[in-house]
Enzyme design. Structure first.
Site, PDB file in Angstrom:
ATOM      1  N   GLU A  70      -8.439  86.015 -66.787  1.00  0.00           N
ATOM      2  CA  GLU A  70      -7.132  85.982 -67.432  1.00  0.00           C
ATOM      3  C   GLU A  70      -7.205  85.401 -68.830  1.00  0.00           C
ATOM      4  O   GLU A  70      -6.482  85.838 -69.738  1.00  0.00           O
ATOM      5  CB  GLU A  70      -6.150  85.174 -66.578  1.00  0.00           C
ATOM      6  N   PHE A  93      -1.151  88.782 -61.021  1.00  0.00           N
ATOM      7  CA  PHE A  93      -0.247  87.821 -60.403  1.00  0.00           C
ATOM      8  C   PHE A  93       0.115  86.766 -61.439  1.00  0.00           C
ATOM      9  O   PHE A  93      -0.768  86.228 -62.113  1.00  0.00           O
ATOM     10  CB  PHE A  93      -0.888  87.135 -59.192  1.00  0.00           C
ATOM     11  N   HIS A 139      -0.108  83.126 -54.717  1.00  0.00           N
ATOM     12  CA  HIS A 139       0.183  84.505 -55.133  1.00  0.00           C
ATOM     13  C   HIS A 139       1.660  84.845 -55.001  1.00  0.00           C
ATOM     14  O   HIS A 139       2.018  86.019 -54.937  1.00  0.00           O
ATOM     15  CB  HIS A 139      -0.633  85.499 -54.297  1.00  0.00           C
TER      16      HIS A 139
END
Length: 337
Positions: A70, A93, A139
């Site tokens: 990320e 997510f 999540h």
């Protein structure tokens, strides 16, 4: 107007904007293939099916599958935006935003300020958020409260396919970083979407979805539908509720909230994020500071408890706001003396 699902509104808007502007690119994990599925590129268009068909249309130079990093995704988007591109970066997510917080908080959100207004950072960060899928604590989170608290970011939370279309197009064309939050439980929702290729919705303009003079209910995202259901039920008893869909939490349409409370005198704020230092208490504070004389009862909030999201189906259901909890809060402000 066309009928389409929430996820289809995401895909079609990205496709239209990529066709309109060659500087729009998209990057993220598995946005081309998806979980290693067989059949070559564009097997499913990501795990949420929100990039279906885009690889075939725009190719590998503009649809970029990234490593599972990320920080690399958002860092690359930052650089692309500064160099003249308009990146759309997808995080599978929203919970994983912690891995790239420095790139968002200390870099993207501050570029225009730190460079004296001489730079632009036209990046869209698409984050998939929300509970209800029994995906447990890592999540399922709603992260908008601390993103909203960061100066320099615009934070968008569409509740309908039409709002996805109008708000996402506005986000892609904006010259500042925009966080675009998509609730995973809304992807299958169907609704009418305007056909106009230039249909946009300006940021900072809330939407009144139900009208009444007894209670103001403020929400956004998935929980907006819960609030509408409660308003419809109470309307049968002669209780009128203003239901306000914020659409964006930064900028926040303060005027819409205050104007409503000045009429109703009662406020209930419904939010999926934890209660401490969150959006719900922020809106209650706004009303207490600027519309105190209009209040007939203390503002109420409906949020999850201040705990991690449980995995077990029964516990997750108990954790989340529900129509019963919203109705109870509305009746509480109506019955206060």
């Amino acid at each position: 107007m066309a009928q389409m699902m929430y996820r289809e509104a995401v895909v079609s808007t990205i496709a239209e904007e990529m066709a309109r502007d060659p500087n729009v690119v998209m990057l993220g994990e598995d946005i081309v293939g998806g979980m290693g599925t067989a059949g070559g590129p564009e097997a499913i268009g990501g795990i949420w099916s929100t990039s279906v068909g885009l690889f075939d249309q725009f190719g590998k130079e503009r649809m970029i599958d990234t490593p599972i990093s990320e920080s690399a995704i958002i860092g690359a988007a930052s650089g692309l935006a500064l160099s003249g591109k308009r990146p759309i970066a997808e995080l599978m997510f929203a919970d994983f935003i912690g891995v790239c917080m420095d790139q968002i908080w200390n870099q993207m959100a501050k570029f225009r300020y730190m460079f004296g207004g001489k730079s632009r950072c036209p990046a869209v960060l698409r984050l998939v958020y929300g509970a209800g899928y029994n995906a447990a604590a890592q999540h399922s989170q709603s992260v908008h409260q601390f993103l909203t608290a960061m100066p320099g970011l615009k934070v968008v939370m569409p509740s309908t396919p039409a709002d996805v279309k109008g708000l996402l197009r506005t986000a892609i064309r904006d010259d500042d970083p925009v966080v675009f939050l998509e609730h995973k439980a809304l992807y299958g929702m169907k609704g009418e979407v305007p056909d106009d290729p230039d249909f946009t919705i300006p940021f900072g303009h809330a939407r009144l979805t139900r009208a009444g003079e007894d209670v103001t209910i403020v929400s956004t995202g998935l929980l907006l539908g819960f609030c509408e259901a409660v308003a419809d039920k109470l309307a049968q008893e002669g209780i009128g509720c203003d239901v306000i869909d914020l659409r964006t939490t930064s900028p926040l349409d303060e005027e819409a909230i205050l104007d409503s409370v000045e009429v109703t005198g009662r406020l209930v704020v419904v939010d999926e994020a934890p209660p401490r230092c969150g959006l719900a208490v922020d809106i209650c504070s706004l009303v207490a500071n600027k519309a105190f004389a209009s209040l007939k009862a203390p503002p109420q909030t409906v949020t999850p408890p201040h705990t991690p999201i449980p995995f077990a189906r029964e516990l997750e259901s108990a954790y989340l706001p529900s129509t019963d909890k919203i109705e109870a809060a509305v009746r509480q402000v109506l019955g206060w003396r």
